[in-house]
Motif scaffolding. Sequence first.
Motif, PDB file in Angstrom:
ATOM      1  N   SER A   4       0.844  -1.195   0.000  1.00 55.49           N
ATOM      2  CA  SER A   4       0.000   0.000   0.000  1.00 55.49           C
ATOM      3  C   SER A   4       0.884   1.252   0.000  1.00 55.49           C
ATOM      4  N   SER A   5       0.249   2.384  -0.290  1.00 52.37           N
ATOM      5  CA  SER A   5       1.001   3.630  -0.423  1.00 52.37           C
ATOM      6  C   SER A   5       1.704   4.046   0.861  1.00 52.37           C
ATOM      7  N   GLU A   6       2.890   4.574   0.680  1.00 52.91           N
ATOM      8  CA  GLU A   6       3.648   5.114   1.812  1.00 52.91           C
ATOM      9  C   GLU A   6       3.006   6.407   2.299  1.00 52.91           C
ATOM     10  N   LYS A   7       3.305   6.746   3.524  1.00 56.39           N
ATOM     11  CA  LYS A   7       2.825   8.030   4.053  1.00 56.39           C
ATOM     12  C   LYS A   7       3.558   9.176   3.352  1.00 56.39           C
ATOM     13  N   ALA A   8       2.842  10.264   3.159  1.00 58.36           N
ATOM     14  CA  ALA A   8       3.465  11.403   2.474  1.00 58.36           C
ATOM     15  C   ALA A   8       4.357  12.190   3.419  1.00 58.36           C
ATOM     16  N   SER A   9       5.369  12.830   2.846  1.00 62.47           N
ATOM     17  CA  SER A   9       6.246  13.695   3.645  1.00 62.47           C
ATOM     18  C   SER A   9       5.499  14.981   3.999  1.00 62.47           C
ATOM     19  N   GLU A  10       5.997  15.668   5.017  1.00 61.88           N
ATOM     20  CA  GLU A  10       5.400  16.954   5.420  1.00 61.88           C
ATOM     21  C   GLU A  10       5.356  17.923   4.238  1.00 61.88           C
ATOM     22  N   SER A  11       6.467  17.971   3.519  1.00 59.98           N
ATOM     23  CA  SER A  11       6.534  18.945   2.420  1.00 59.98           C
ATOM     24  C   SER A  11       5.548  18.584   1.314  1.00 59.98           C
ATOM     25  N   PHE A  12       5.329  17.283   1.108  1.00 57.93           N
ATOM     26  CA  PHE A  12       4.342  16.885   0.104  1.00 57.93           C
ATOM     27  C   PHE A  12       2.944  17.308   0.542  1.00 57.93           C
ATOM     28  N   ILE A  13       2.648  17.068   1.815  1.00 63.54           N
ATOM     29  CA  ILE A  13       1.311  17.406   2.330  1.00 63.54           C
ATOM     30  C   ILE A  13       1.035  18.900   2.166  1.00 63.54           C
ATOM     31  N   SER A  14       2.046  19.706   2.400  1.00 58.00           N
ATOM     32  CA  SER A  14       1.805  21.148   2.281  1.00 58.00           C
ATOM     33  C   SER A  14       1.580  21.554   0.821  1.00 58.00           C
ATOM     34  N   LEU A  15       2.268  20.890  -0.106  1.00 54.03           N
ATOM     35  CA  LEU A  15       2.025  21.170  -1.530  1.00 54.03           C
ATOM     36  C   LEU A  15       0.657  20.656  -1.971  1.00 54.03           C
ATOM     37  N   GLU A  16       0.276  19.543  -1.410  1.00 54.64           N
ATOM     38  CA  GLU A  16      -1.031  18.963  -1.703  1.00 54.64           C
ATOM     39  C   GLU A  16      -2.146  19.940  -1.311  1.00 54.64           C
ATOM     40  N   LYS A  17      -1.965  20.569  -0.160  1.00 55.45           N
ATOM     41  CA  LYS A  17      -2.957  21.553   0.292  1.00 55.45           C
ATOM     42  C   LYS A  17      -3.019  22.739  -0.657  1.00 55.45           C
ATOM     43  N   ILE A  18      -1.864  23.208  -1.078  1.00 58.50           N
ATOM     44  CA  ILE A  18      -1.842  24.357  -1.996  1.00 58.50           C
ATOM     45  C   ILE A  18      -2.485  23.977  -3.326  1.00 58.50           C
ATOM     46  N   ALA A  19      -2.129  22.797  -3.847  1.00 61.31           N
ATOM     47  CA  ALA A  19      -2.708  22.357  -5.130  1.00 61.31           C
ATOM     48  C   ALA A  19      -4.228  22.261  -5.013  1.00 61.31           C
ATOM     49  N   ARG A  20      -4.705  21.844  -3.850  1.00 53.40           N
ATOM     50  CA  ARG A  20      -6.142  21.730  -3.628  1.00 53.40           C
ATOM     51  C   ARG A  20      -6.808  23.103  -3.629  1.00 53.40           C
ATOM     52  N   MET A  21      -6.155  24.067  -2.989  1.00 56.21           N
ATOM     53  CA  MET A  21      -6.716  25.422  -2.968  1.00 56.21           C
ATOM     54  C   MET A  21      -6.619  26.093  -4.341  1.00 56.21           C
ATOM     55  N   GLU A  22      -5.743  25.611  -5.179  1.00 48.38           N
ATOM     56  CA  GLU A  22      -5.576  26.192  -6.516  1.00 48.38           C
ATOM     57  C   GLU A  22      -6.549  25.597  -7.537  1.00 48.38           C
ATOM     58  N   ILE A  23      -7.313  24.595  -7.140  1.00 47.70           N
ATOM     59  CA  ILE A  23      -8.235  23.956  -8.094  1.00 47.70           C
ATOM     60  C   ILE A  23      -9.182  24.982  -8.706  1.00 47.70           C
ATOM     61  N   LEU A  24      -9.776  25.818  -7.860  1.00 47.19           N
ATOM     62  CA  LEU A  24     -10.713  26.817  -8.397  1.00 47.19           C
ATOM     63  C   LEU A  24     -10.017  27.889  -9.227  1.00 47.19           C
ATOM     64  N   PRO A  25      -8.913  28.480  -8.707  1.00 50.69           N
ATOM     65  CA  PRO A  25      -8.186  29.418  -9.578  1.00 50.69           C
ATOM     66  C   PRO A  25      -7.807  28.792 -10.922  1.00 50.69           C
ATOM     67  N   ASN A  26      -7.466  27.518 -10.923  1.00 44.22           N
ATOM     68  CA  ASN A  26      -7.090  26.867 -12.184  1.00 44.22           C
ATOM     69  C   ASN A  26      -8.273  26.723 -13.141  1.00 44.22           C
ATOM     70  N   PHE A  27      -9.407  26.290 -12.615  1.00 43.16           N
ATOM     71  CA  PHE A  27     -10.609  26.203 -13.468  1.00 43.16           C
ATOM     72  C   PHE A  27     -10.968  27.586 -14.011  1.00 43.16           C
ATOM     73  N   TYR A  28     -10.890  28.572 -13.138  1.00 43.76           N
ATOM     74  CA  TYR A  28     -11.249  29.940 -13.521  1.00 43.76           C
ATOM     75  C   TYR A  28     -10.315  30.438 -14.617  1.00 43.76           C
ATOM     76  N   HIS A  29      -9.040  30.175 -14.436  1.00 45.19           N
ATOM     77  CA  HIS A  29      -8.055  30.582 -15.432  1.00 45.19           C
ATOM     78  C   HIS A  29      -8.346  29.933 -16.790  1.00 45.19           C
ATOM     79  N   ALA A  30      -8.758  28.662 -16.754  1.00 47.70           N
ATOM     80  CA  ALA A  30      -9.034  27.938 -18.000  1.00 47.70           C
ATOM     81  C   ALA A  30     -10.415  28.279 -18.568  1.00 47.70           C
TER      82      ALA A  30
END
Length: 433
Positions: free
Chosen positions: A321-347
């Motif tokens: 099964s998948s390994e646990k994510a690193s702290e730095s990955f988790i923080s990027l994951e959060k940013i990518a999640r918050m960028e979902i709407l800006p990305n749709f809007y941009h497109a």
Amino acid sequence: MIKKFIFFLLLMYSATGFAQVYKPLDTADYIQRKEFLKKFSANNELLIKNLKIKYSGKTGSELSKIYKEFEKDFEKKVKEKDFIFTSVFDSKVKSLIERLRKNNPQIPKELQILIAKDNTPNAYCMADGTFVINMGLFNWLNNDDQVASVISHELGHKIEEHSLRTFMSFINDDQQDKITVQNIKATAGNKNQKAFDILKSRMYKKGVEKRKDEMQADSLGYAVFKNSDFIKGEFVNALKRLQDFDTISPRELKIETYKKYFNFPKQAFQDKWLKKEDFSLYNYDHFKEKLDKDSLASHPEVILRIERLKKIFPELKTSSSSEKASESFISLEKIARMEILPNFYHAEDYGLGIYTSLQFLQDAEEEKYYEKWLGKCFAKIYEGRKNYNLNRYLDRVDPKNQSESYQQFLNFMWNLSLDEIKNISDYYQNKNS
Ligand SMILES: [Zn+2]
């Protein structure tokens, strides 16, 4: 294309405590963009020069045409801010590539990283060594090792120069490709898009040929990956995860959610908004079967690819099964999640933006943030409706290719009158300001 991506987001944990302070990533990076384009153009010129030396006559000149066209198209995308420069994602991707590079001298030296404002989990490497990484990878994959797997796979394509070979078979009048070229011409409004899209997804390569390329990129990619210090099993986990993106059933947007978010003092909710277009002419049972089959279509591909990898590399036989994510990955994951709407809007995917905002709101995630985006997207839908070009921003109902929930949403949107849209837009634009 069905953007199923949005349905899965809410299966993941929520990024709490982010919204009050969250500001979308800055794309006002004029100087970096200008520098990048200068370098890209120079590299492309060099590439064309070398191709002309290597391939004389018609092949050389046609290739040169394709790469020139490609440069023009890509430049346009850079200018339209489809990519972000010097973001938090850069150093992560660079560090992953450095880790891959350690025991792999075959990885090209000059790789430039570009992060795309694109929510689909994808990456591609261009002929000149520009490596485009979609933000969606950080959303959809589970950890550093899986992102590194995708990068390795793309390096596999790059090492084998698959896109160059695709272009070559275009030029050499391959019958299969001829047909697909005609299809591209018929569907794409902009001819210049052609080369870029081919490179981006290789989607115009069909069947066996494509599978062969994918399998080759898998094994070359894994050969690179296993030489580094990443966890080997994650290469297969990444493939499985990407397959889920195409096959998991959509998540439902509940009727209560519509009633909750579109009922205002000034404009009460109306049941007629939910009325569905009559598709009774279609046999839904037949459809259902077809839908299930379709959604499984990409299944055997990936299973075959995994089987083959396991045959060549026996150490992959034991799955984990998948390994646990690193702290730095988790923080990027959060940013990518918050960028979902800006990305749709941009497109300019305003319809999808509204649908996705409602999904987040249904789960009570970051309400103020998603209400704001709801308002922004509705303002654009209003403009589109007023100017008779709503089709550009909002899909038409298509029972063959959409989930019940998404069809319901589209029916709702198309049922709204211009004034009703305006009221919704005003309400949410003013609500939290
Ligand atoms: Zn591939």
